[in-house]
Scaffold this motif. Structure first.
Motif, PDB file in Angstrom:
ATOM      1  N   ARG A  10      -1.763   0.766   2.474  1.00 35.29           N
ATOM      2  CA  ARG A  10      -1.888   1.503   3.435  1.00 35.29           C
ATOM      3  C   ARG A  10      -2.397   1.169   4.484  1.00 35.29           C
ATOM      4  O   ARG A  10      -3.586   0.583   4.290  1.00 35.29           O
ATOM      5  CB  ARG A  10      -2.614   2.512   2.646  1.00 35.29           C
ATOM      6  CG  ARG A  10      -2.992   4.014   3.914  1.00 35.29           C
ATOM      7  CD  ARG A  10      -3.507   5.225   3.473  1.00 35.29           C
ATOM      8  NE  ARG A  10      -3.958   6.240   4.342  1.00 35.29           N
ATOM      9  CZ  ARG A  10      -5.014   6.298   4.794  1.00 35.29           C
ATOM     10  NH1 ARG A  10      -6.112   5.227   5.195  1.00 35.29           N
ATOM     11  NH2 ARG A  10      -4.687   7.606   5.577  1.00 35.29           N
ATOM     12  N   PHE A  11      -2.450   0.925   5.534  1.00 36.49           N
ATOM     13  CA  PHE A  11      -3.133   0.621   6.759  1.00 36.49           C
ATOM     14  C   PHE A  11      -3.241   1.795   7.742  1.00 36.49           C
ATOM     15  O   PHE A  11      -2.321   2.383   7.665  1.00 36.49           O
ATOM     16  CB  PHE A  11      -1.992  -0.647   7.459  1.00 36.49           C
ATOM     17  CG  PHE A  11      -1.058  -1.527   6.738  1.00 36.49           C
ATOM     18  CD1 PHE A  11      -2.018  -2.409   6.596  1.00 36.49           C
ATOM     19  CD2 PHE A  11       0.123  -1.455   6.301  1.00 36.49           C
ATOM     20  CE1 PHE A  11      -1.787  -3.565   5.297  1.00 36.49           C
ATOM     21  CE2 PHE A  11      -0.705  -3.151   5.381  1.00 36.49           C
ATOM     22  CZ  PHE A  11      -0.815  -3.628   4.952  1.00 36.49           C
ATOM     23  N   ILE A  12      -4.565   1.299   8.089  1.00 39.38           N
ATOM     24  CA  ILE A  12      -4.591   2.324   9.634  1.00 39.38           C
ATOM     25  C   ILE A  12      -4.711   1.671  11.137  1.00 39.38           C
ATOM     26  O   ILE A  12      -5.427   2.889  11.602  1.00 39.38           O
ATOM     27  CB  ILE A  12      -6.434   2.444   8.578  1.00 39.38           C
ATOM     28  CG1 ILE A  12      -7.625   1.644   8.962  1.00 39.38           C
ATOM     29  CG2 ILE A  12      -6.064   3.130   7.186  1.00 39.38           C
ATOM     30  CD1 ILE A  12      -8.875   1.624   8.799  1.00 39.38           C
ATOM     31  N   SER A  13      -3.937   0.552  11.417  1.00 42.64           N
ATOM     32  CA  SER A  13      -3.882   0.317  12.263  1.00 42.64           C
ATOM     33  C   SER A  13      -3.142   0.465  12.729  1.00 42.64           C
ATOM     34  O   SER A  13      -1.667  -0.369  12.041  1.00 42.64           O
ATOM     35  CB  SER A  13      -5.026  -1.010  12.900  1.00 42.64           C
ATOM     36  OG  SER A  13      -4.269  -1.546  12.247  1.00 42.64           O
ATOM     37  N   ALA A  14      -2.555   0.341  14.187  1.00 42.46           N
ATOM     38  CA  ALA A  14      -1.334  -0.507  14.847  1.00 42.46           C
ATOM     39  C   ALA A  14      -1.280  -1.910  14.610  1.00 42.46           C
ATOM     40  O   ALA A  14      -1.920  -2.932  14.351  1.00 42.46           O
ATOM     41  CB  ALA A  14      -0.920   0.065  16.019  1.00 42.46           C
ATOM     42  N   GLU A  15      -0.096  -2.055  14.216  1.00 46.23           N
ATOM     43  CA  GLU A  15       0.084  -3.920  14.055  1.00 46.23           C
ATOM     44  C   GLU A  15      -0.234  -4.555  15.381  1.00 46.23           C
ATOM     45  O   GLU A  15       0.456  -4.639  16.649  1.00 46.23           O
ATOM     46  CB  GLU A  15       1.647  -4.205  13.509  1.00 46.23           C
ATOM     47  CG  GLU A  15       1.862  -3.663  12.390  1.00 46.23           C
ATOM     48  CD  GLU A  15       2.996  -3.770  11.943  1.00 46.23           C
ATOM     49  OE1 GLU A  15       4.394  -5.810  12.167  1.00 46.23           O
ATOM     50  OE2 GLU A  15       3.647  -3.625  10.558  1.00 46.23           O
ATOM     51  N   ALA A  16      -1.105  -6.487  15.530  1.00 40.42           N
ATOM     52  CA  ALA A  16      -1.490  -6.440  16.133  1.00 40.42           C
ATOM     53  C   ALA A  16      -0.510  -7.617  16.002  1.00 40.42           C
ATOM     54  O   ALA A  16       0.226  -8.658  14.853  1.00 40.42           O
ATOM     55  CB  ALA A  16      -2.053  -7.205  16.218  1.00 40.42           C
ATOM     56  N   ARG A  17       0.495  -8.198  17.233  1.00 38.02           N
ATOM     57  CA  ARG A  17       1.230  -9.524  16.930  1.00 38.02           C
ATOM     58  C   ARG A  17       0.737 -10.823  17.761  1.00 38.02           C
ATOM     59  O   ARG A  17      -0.104 -10.910  18.776  1.00 38.02           O
ATOM     60  CB  ARG A  17       2.711  -8.557  18.101  1.00 38.02           C
ATOM     61  CG  ARG A  17       3.522 -10.521  18.575  1.00 38.02           C
ATOM     62  CD  ARG A  17       5.265 -10.385  17.877  1.00 38.02           C
ATOM     63  NE  ARG A  17       5.535  -9.806  17.173  1.00 38.02           N
ATOM     64  CZ  ARG A  17       6.709  -9.292  17.200  1.00 38.02           C
ATOM     65  NH1 ARG A  17       7.479 -10.185  17.827  1.00 38.02           N
ATOM     66  NH2 ARG A  17       6.945  -9.617  15.419  1.00 38.02           N
TER      67      ARG A  17
END
Length: 282
Positions: A189-196
């Motif tokens: 479970r992730f709680i942030s937008a993805e960073a590229r």
């Protein structure tokens, strides 16, 4: 020089999607040449695809995704013109296909297993190997996350019929673009937008939004301390690493890709990307 796909209707000009990067590259002093992407993907036409590339020198490709064997054919055709791609076919495959990079970052990314091919018996074997609970499905190079509930998310690996239904749907949607086999990844479970993040010779040169969520600015304090040594150890000239914050506060690697075929989010200016790449020798 920078190689970009040609516009299908105006074959001596860059494709509209890559035009701004081509302009930025020229303004930064790089030579730019076009390749015919359609010809690249058709057997026996690879020399035609690179006919407008000047002979001699080194090149970096910025274009549409290529299968590893297509990239190898591109490298061979360019070599016949005396042009060397800075990223070798072996390096491209290692970055582009998940089995190539997973082992190096296994502690920093969701636990994963995969098949070779698309047979159900092999799928069931790795499904059982991963255990029970939720999982995310993809192939070696791409997921169908925009079809989350029908072709990406498996609620419980113990439910073999439902899991195979999801796998069959992914296989159907990917059609001829399906690469390698099925990849099952333990759900986190992730709680942030993805960073590229963009890397040149093992050094992070740019942190930005993910192309799927260009207006979701990632945390400015993306923690790269654990990531940096493993990406450097991969020995890849030009890569992207997508990261997201897990619900326990740990940054996790979601995806690694070859930077040549990784899309630029619309909120990252072309000149920003080109400048970042030129801060390190490509």
């Amino acid at each position: 020089m920078l190689l970009v796909p040609a516009d299908p209707l105006r074959p001596r000009r860059p494709d509209e999607h890559f035009k701004a990067e081509a302009v930025a590259a020229r303004e930064a002093g790089l030579d730019v040449a076009v390749v015919d992407h359609d010809a690249l993907t058709r057997p026996g036409r690879v020399d035609e695809a690179v006919a407008l590339v000047p002979a001699g020198g080194e090149a970096v490709y910025r274009g549409w995704m290529l299968r590893s064997e297509q990239y190898a054919a591109l490298a061979e055709a360019l070599a016949r013109r005396g042009v060397t791609l800075r990223t070798s076919p072996e390096q491209y495959r290692r970055a582009h296909e998940m089995p190539g990079w997973y082992g190096a970052v296994v502690a920093l990314t969701p636990t994963s297993v995969w098949t070779r091919g698309d047979l159900r018996a092999d799928f069931d074997r790795v499904r059982v190997e991963l255990g029970t609970g939720p999982a995310v499905l993809r192939d070696y190079t791409k997921s169908m996350k925009h079809h989350w509930y029908e072709a990406a998310f498996i609620p419980d690996l113990a439910d073999g019929e439902t899991a195979w239904k999801v796998a069959s749907r992914l296989r159907h949607l990917r059609e001829d673009d399906f690469v390698g086999g099925f990849v099952l990844r333990r759900y986190e479970r992730f709680i942030s937008a993805e960073a590229r993040t963009w890397w040149v010779n093992g050094v992070c040169v740019l942190v930005g939004a993910h192309p799927d969520t260009p207006n979701d600015v990632p945390h400015l304090d993306v923690d790269l301390d654990a990531v940096t040594p493993v990406i450097a150890a991969l020995g890849l000239p030009f890569t992207t690493v997508d990261l997201a914050l897990r619900d326990d506060g740990v940054w996790r690697i979601i995806e690694i890709g070859d930077g040549q075929v990784s899309d630029r989010p619309t909120t990252t200016e072309p000149s920003t990307l080109i400048t970042a790449l030129l801060t390190r020798t490509l």
